[in-house]
Enzyme design. Sequence first.
Site, PDB file in Angstrom:
ATOM      1  N   ILE A  65       0.826  -1.211   0.000  1.00 28.09           N
ATOM      2  CA  ILE A  65       0.000   0.000   0.000  1.00 28.09           C
ATOM      3  C   ILE A  65       0.858   1.257   0.000  1.00 28.09           C
ATOM      4  O   ILE A  65       1.963   1.273   0.529  1.00 28.09           O
ATOM      5  CB  ILE A  65      -0.935   0.013   1.226  1.00 28.09           C
TER       6      ILE A  65
ATOM      7  N   LEU B  70       7.199  -1.921  -6.927  1.00 25.17           N
ATOM      8  CA  LEU B  70       6.540  -0.652  -7.203  1.00 25.17           C
ATOM      9  C   LEU B  70       6.353   0.149  -5.923  1.00 25.17           C
ATOM     10  O   LEU B  70       6.546   1.369  -5.897  1.00 25.17           O
ATOM     11  CB  LEU B  70       5.195  -0.901  -7.877  1.00 25.17           C
ATOM     12  N   LYS B  71       5.990  -0.528  -4.839  1.00 25.63           N
ATOM     13  CA  LYS B  71       5.828   0.136  -3.544  1.00 25.63           C
ATOM     14  C   LYS B  71       7.143   0.765  -3.103  1.00 25.63           C
ATOM     15  O   LYS B  71       7.183   1.920  -2.656  1.00 25.63           O
ATOM     16  CB  LYS B  71       5.342  -0.894  -2.519  1.00 25.63           C
ATOM     17  N   LEU B  72       8.262   0.028  -3.226  1.00 27.67           N
ATOM     18  CA  LEU B  72       9.550   0.561  -2.807  1.00 27.67           C
ATOM     19  C   LEU B  72       9.973   1.734  -3.689  1.00 27.67           C
ATOM     20  O   LEU B  72      10.534   2.711  -3.201  1.00 27.67           O
ATOM     21  CB  LEU B  72      10.615  -0.546  -2.849  1.00 27.67           C
TER      22      LEU B  72
END
Length: 347
Positions: free
Chosen positions: A160, A203-205
């Site tokens: 998230i 993608l979150k990182l």
Amino acid sequence: MANNLLQSPHASAVPFSRPPTPGVHPLQVGFCGLGSMGYFMARNLATSFKSQLPPLIVYNRTVEKSQKLLAELGASTVKVVNTLDQLVTECDIIFTNLANDAAVTSVYNEFAKALAQSPPTKVKIFVEMSTVGLISASDFRDLDRLLSSYPHTHFVTSPIFGPPPGADKATLVIAMSGDYRSKKEVAFLLVPAVGPQEKAPTLKLIGNGMIMGMNELLAETLTLGEKSGIGQQTVYDLLMRVNSLVAYGHKMVNDLFDGSIGFALDGGIKDANHIRRLSAELNCPMPAVDNAHRSLIGARAMHQAQIVAGTQQWDVLDWSSLIASSRVGAGLNPFDSKKGTGVTRDD
């Protein structure tokens, strides 16, 4: 197990077709991990579908968090269980939001033991929503393989984007990847931005790395404004007219570094370590994140020194407090911008 009882208020925004007509029983949803993010997410899940689904089953390592949610929402909305085995056995969809890699590994190993003892007779979906360092496709394939070795069991990764206030207001962005049918089931509980297959954690990182780099630049710019005599508020006023870093700039300018109501500094350090690992593995330098990591470590060291001296203002720091390192490097007070710079403005 698809269920037409799941009528999401945001269904038109969900990038999947509606699940087909259901079986006999409504879905039982569970949530594991009631930390600063998970508590709000679990609360919103429980209340959003209160009239359509059974009470949300919750588990937290420290039972006080579970009892707090129960007291807030009532037994008609929340049910507390005391073991992970109960959570696995009773639920069709289980969301997890955990603190770190070790917690994810430990919890999912317990899930696997519970599945081995009571193999599912209908579809069971695990939805992992933490920010963790298991960043390669093979890492998540291994975790998926662990769960899917049991009948009817599927695994979806859904890290998230957003701080605790975003979780509170249900404005988080979710990158979802995994089995397509499972994502269809979950999509009517969560309204996600769908990520590429097995790359949602990366993608979150990347997103957190972008925020971290901007925070570092913001901290350096505000400090320069203060040290030059222009004043950090003047720089912040300019910022409000030219880009969207207003929220973190507001925290820095007003010394709002309480991590208990924001994104904790230790969480920022954890993410920085994950991002730097990714950067090294891909031979892709990220000096802004390296600088942000150094600033976060410096802020934590200063805060811990204050704790030892008994002079700390906050028990937990927000990651916007990384400006403390820039301030100290400029000869300013790390956490209190009201203490003067010694510079006389000529305007």
